[in-house]
Design a protein around this motif. Sequence first.
Motif, PDB file in Angstrom:
ATOM      1  N   ILE A 153       4.543 -16.898   1.346  1.00 18.75           N
ATOM      2  CA  ILE A 153       3.358 -17.304   2.103  1.00 18.75           C
ATOM      3  C   ILE A 153       2.137 -16.853   1.315  1.00 18.75           C
ATOM      4  CG2 ILE A 153       2.107 -17.106   4.279  1.00 18.75           C
ATOM      5  CD1 ILE A 153       4.792 -16.370   5.597  1.00 18.75           C
ATOM      6  N   ASP A 154       1.384 -17.814   0.805  1.00 17.63           N
ATOM      7  CA  ASP A 154       0.255 -17.529  -0.072  1.00 17.63           C
ATOM      8  C   ASP A 154      -0.966 -17.102   0.739  1.00 17.63           C
ATOM      9  OD1 ASP A 154      -1.228 -17.284  -2.380  1.00 17.63           O
ATOM     10  OD2 ASP A 154      -1.735 -19.418  -2.462  1.00 17.63           O
ATOM     11  N   VAL A 155      -1.007 -15.812   1.053  1.00 16.89           N
ATOM     12  CA  VAL A 155      -2.102 -15.244   1.832  1.00 16.89           C
ATOM     13  C   VAL A 155      -2.570 -13.973   1.116  1.00 16.89           C
ATOM     14  CG1 VAL A 155      -2.732 -14.258   4.058  1.00 16.89           C
ATOM     15  CG2 VAL A 155      -1.168 -16.164   3.983  1.00 16.89           C
ATOM     16  N   ARG A 156      -3.873 -13.823   0.955  1.00 17.64           N
ATOM     17  CA  ARG A 156      -4.424 -12.697   0.205  1.00 17.64           C
ATOM     18  C   ARG A 156      -4.073 -11.345   0.825  1.00 17.64           C
ATOM     19  NH1 ARG A 156     -10.662 -12.594  -0.433  1.00 17.64           N
ATOM     20  NH2 ARG A 156     -10.177 -14.799  -0.415  1.00 17.64           N
ATOM     21  N   CYS A 157      -3.972 -11.278   2.147  1.00 20.48           N
ATOM     22  CA  CYS A 157      -3.693  -9.983   2.792  1.00 20.48           C
ATOM     23  C   CYS A 157      -2.285  -9.476   2.476  1.00 20.48           C
ATOM     24  CB  CYS A 157      -3.932 -10.040   4.289  1.00 20.48           C
ATOM     25  SG  CYS A 157      -2.783 -11.078   5.197  1.00 20.48           S
ATOM     26  N   PHE A 158      -1.402 -10.353   1.965  1.00 21.04           N
ATOM     27  CA  PHE A 158      -0.073  -9.924   1.533  1.00 21.04           C
ATOM     28  C   PHE A 158      -0.073  -9.533   0.056  1.00 21.04           C
ATOM     29  CE2 PHE A 158       1.979 -13.020   4.800  1.00 21.04           C
ATOM     30  CZ  PHE A 158       1.649 -12.151   5.825  1.00 21.04           C
ATOM     31  N   LYS A 159      -1.097  -9.940  -0.680  1.00 22.98           N
ATOM     32  CA  LYS A 159      -1.148  -9.709  -2.127  1.00 22.98           C
ATOM     33  C   LYS A 159      -2.015  -8.520  -2.512  1.00 22.98           C
ATOM     34  CE  LYS A 159      -0.587 -14.582  -3.243  1.00 22.98           C
ATOM     35  NZ  LYS A 159      -1.188 -15.750  -3.873  1.00 22.98           N
ATOM     36  N   SER A 160      -3.180  -8.417  -1.933  1.00 21.50           N
ATOM     37  CA  SER A 160      -4.158  -7.415  -2.326  1.00 21.50           C
ATOM     38  C   SER A 160      -4.215  -6.275  -1.311  1.00 21.50           C
ATOM     39  CB  SER A 160      -5.532  -8.079  -2.438  1.00 21.50           C
ATOM     40  OG  SER A 160      -6.513  -7.125  -2.714  1.00 21.50           O
ATOM     41  N   ASP A 161      -3.710  -5.119  -1.695  1.00 23.88           N
ATOM     42  CA  ASP A 161      -3.701  -3.919  -0.851  1.00 23.88           C
ATOM     43  C   ASP A 161      -3.148  -4.224   0.554  1.00 23.88           C
ATOM     44  OD1 ASP A 161      -4.108  -1.219  -0.322  1.00 23.88           O
ATOM     45  OD2 ASP A 161      -6.160  -1.525   0.379  1.00 23.88           O
ATOM     46  N   PRO A 162      -1.898  -4.669   0.630  1.00 22.88           N
ATOM     47  CA  PRO A 162      -1.341  -5.083   1.923  1.00 22.88           C
ATOM     48  C   PRO A 162      -1.063  -3.901   2.857  1.00 22.88           C
ATOM     49  CG  PRO A 162       0.363  -5.153   0.261  1.00 22.88           C
ATOM     50  CD  PRO A 162      -0.920  -4.811  -0.447  1.00 22.88           C
ATOM     51  N   SER A 163      -1.271  -4.150   4.134  1.00 22.08           N
ATOM     52  CA  SER A 163      -0.902  -3.184   5.178  1.00 22.08           C
ATOM     53  C   SER A 163      -0.571  -3.968   6.439  1.00 22.08           C
ATOM     54  CB  SER A 163      -2.036  -2.197   5.450  1.00 22.08           C
ATOM     55  OG  SER A 163      -3.093  -2.825   6.137  1.00 22.08           O
ATOM     56  N   ILE A 164       0.201  -3.343   7.295  1.00 22.61           N
ATOM     57  CA  ILE A 164       0.569  -3.984   8.560  1.00 22.61           C
ATOM     58  C   ILE A 164      -0.685  -4.243   9.391  1.00 22.61           C
ATOM     59  CG2 ILE A 164       1.817  -3.679  10.737  1.00 22.61           C
ATOM     60  CD1 ILE A 164       3.727  -4.234   8.502  1.00 22.61           C
ATOM     61  N   LYS A 165      -1.560  -3.250   9.476  1.00 23.69           N
ATOM     62  CA  LYS A 165      -2.744  -3.363  10.323  1.00 23.69           C
ATOM     63  C   LYS A 165      -3.665  -4.506   9.883  1.00 23.69           C
ATOM     64  CE  LYS A 165      -6.634  -0.791  12.162  1.00 23.69           C
ATOM     65  NZ  LYS A 165      -7.377   0.465  12.188  1.00 23.69           N
ATOM     66  N   SER A 166      -3.981  -4.569   8.585  1.00 27.93           N
ATOM     67  CA  SER A 166      -4.887  -5.623   8.120  1.00 27.93           C
ATOM     68  C   SER A 166      -4.236  -7.005   8.231  1.00 27.93           C
ATOM     69  CB  SER A 166      -5.323  -5.362   6.677  1.00 27.93           C
ATOM     70  OG  SER A 166      -4.230  -5.458   5.790  1.00 27.93           O
ATOM     71  N   SER A 167      -2.940  -7.068   7.996  1.00 29.47           N
ATOM     72  CA  SER A 167      -2.237  -8.340   8.101  1.00 29.47           C
ATOM     73  C   SER A 167      -2.191  -8.826   9.546  1.00 29.47           C
ATOM     74  CB  SER A 167      -0.820  -8.222   7.544  1.00 29.47           C
ATOM     75  OG  SER A 167      -0.865  -7.904   6.168  1.00 29.47           O
ATOM     76  N   LEU A 168      -1.963  -7.913  10.485  1.00 26.27           N
ATOM     77  CA  LEU A 168      -1.965  -8.296  11.903  1.00 26.27           C
ATOM     78  C   LEU A 168      -3.324  -8.823  12.321  1.00 26.27           C
ATOM     79  CD1 LEU A 168       0.103  -5.402  13.531  1.00 26.27           C
ATOM     80  CD2 LEU A 168       0.764  -7.806  13.341  1.00 26.27           C
ATOM     81  N   THR A 169      -4.374  -8.174  11.874  1.00 27.36           N
ATOM     82  CA  THR A 169      -5.730  -8.619  12.199  1.00 27.36           C
ATOM     83  C   THR A 169      -5.955 -10.039  11.686  1.00 27.36           C
ATOM     84  OG1 THR A 169      -6.545  -6.352  12.100  1.00 27.36           O
ATOM     85  CG2 THR A 169      -8.183  -8.108  11.919  1.00 27.36           C
TER      86      THR A 169
END
Length: 102
Positions: free
Chosen positions: A59-75
């Motif tokens: 899944i090409d999403v920046r929140c998974f590539k650049s400094d990923p975290s559960i919290k930021s990804s959920l947001t």
Amino acid sequence: MQCFHLYVPSAKVRGCVSSFCKRPGMTATSNDPLHGVTLQHVLTTLVEHYEWAGLAERIDVRCFKSDPSIKSSLTFLRKTPWAREKVEGLYVKLMRTKRPLD
């Protein structure tokens, strides 16, 4: 007489629509594979299985590539319906192919 149960997500009252039902308040089971599963559980399961790098490949999403975290990804996923649909779809696919441990 046979009892037919109705599940209407937008209805305030869920239960049997038949006046002949002997089980008041009974609701139908949902066929939705995501029923009762939180977005946090979905994301955590995917990260445990694919890790962040594998998830970013699928899944090409920046929140998974650049400094990923559960919290930021959920947001991000809560604000972005198309990305959430992709994540949920990948989770459903994983759960269908995953074999139970015996």
